[in-house]
Write a protein that holds these residues in place. Structure first.
Motif: not given
Length: 288
Positions: A189-197
């Protein structure tokens, strides 16, 4: 391979959520009995004016210590007040106080736990050390100090107990969040650009919800016990207000040989606590 994974951005979290959510209905006979009993207690507290046969504070000295009858299901106390009505109305502060403690603990503990799990190093160190300091303070002692400073009542005691329970809830949530934070789907999910929130709210927190719900149930049970103890000592809910802890503290009734009100309130506390522990263990997966 990577393309196939990225084409389903939420499938890892969704499958993990599905696996965990399937455990929720599997409460077993004991779990469902506990849930039904707790729902009944909540309904009784909410609809107390419709269920209770009398005003809980209405005294009738001519009917003092009346035995159980069709008019007074559990008899009356030393001032002629209907014990059944006081038991029903007593569910309100007895359940409202622990509920407020759980809400305060959850609203503060979960964000701090997720923040510490996501932002490691200094932030995590500061939050976990704060939890460690709070661990050293006994909850009941902190509540007694709060009552000594602000006076007897439910408010100060509830806030003090919420502070005391915060490290237990926060530590557990932090440990589980760190484990969840290191799972492969979070990296995807981080690689896809989703933020921490977004990741924390929509995936990590959702996956931890069964465990957190179970812990909230156990926290509710401990809060109910501590608040009842404070009321028993005359530091929590004050007589003549109906409260289970206040009813248990009726020593005069015991000395005069009329223990039914004390026993009824004690049984209500014990059954509620047992139901909360049972439901909490089932929801958190400690029991199959």
């Amino acid at each position: 391979m990577m393309t196939a994974v990225l084409s389903e951005p939420f499938s890892p979290a969704a499958s993990a959520t599905t696996r965990r959510s399937r455990r929720l209905p599997r409460l077993g006979v004991a779990g469902w009995c506990a849930a039904v009993f707790l729902i009944a207690m909540v309904v009784m507290a909410v609809f107390a004016p419709l269920i209770a046969p009398y005003d809980p504070d209405a005294a009738d000295l001519l009917a003092a210590y009346a035995p159980p009858s069709a008019e007074h299901w559990l008899g009356t106390d030393g001032t002629g007040r209907d014990i059944a009505s006081r038991l029903i109305y007593g569910a309100r502060p007895s359940l409202l106080g622990p509920a407020a403690i759980v809400v305060m603990t959850v609203l503060v503990g979960i964000p701090l736990a997720l923040l510490a799990a996501w932002r490691r190093s200094g932030t995590e160190f500061a939050i976990t050390r704060a939890f460690d300091i709070l661990f050293a303070i006994p909850g009941l002692l902190l509540a007694i100090l709060a009552v000594a400073m602000f006076g007897p009542g439910l408010g100060a005691a509830a806030v003090a107990l919420a502070i005391a329970y915060l490290p237990y809830f926060g530590r557990l949530a932090h440990t589980a969040a760190v484990t969840e934070r290191n799972r492969p789907y979070v990296t995807v999910l981080q690689v896809q650009g989703h933020g921490p929130m977004r990741i924390n709210v929509r995936h990590v927190l959702r996956n931890l919800s069964p465990m957190l719900t179970g812990q909230a149930s156990v926290t509710f049970a401990y809060a109910l016990i501590d608040l009842a103890a404070l009321s028993f000592l005359g530091l929590g809910v004050q007589a003549p207000q109906a409260d289970w802890g206040v009813l248990v503290s009726d020593r005069d009734a015991l000395l005069r040989g009329h223990p039914l009100g004390v026993v009824a309130a004690a049984v209500a506390i014990v059954l509620t606590v047992m139901s909360l522990f049972t439901l909490g263990s089932k929801l958190s997966g400690e029991e199959s």
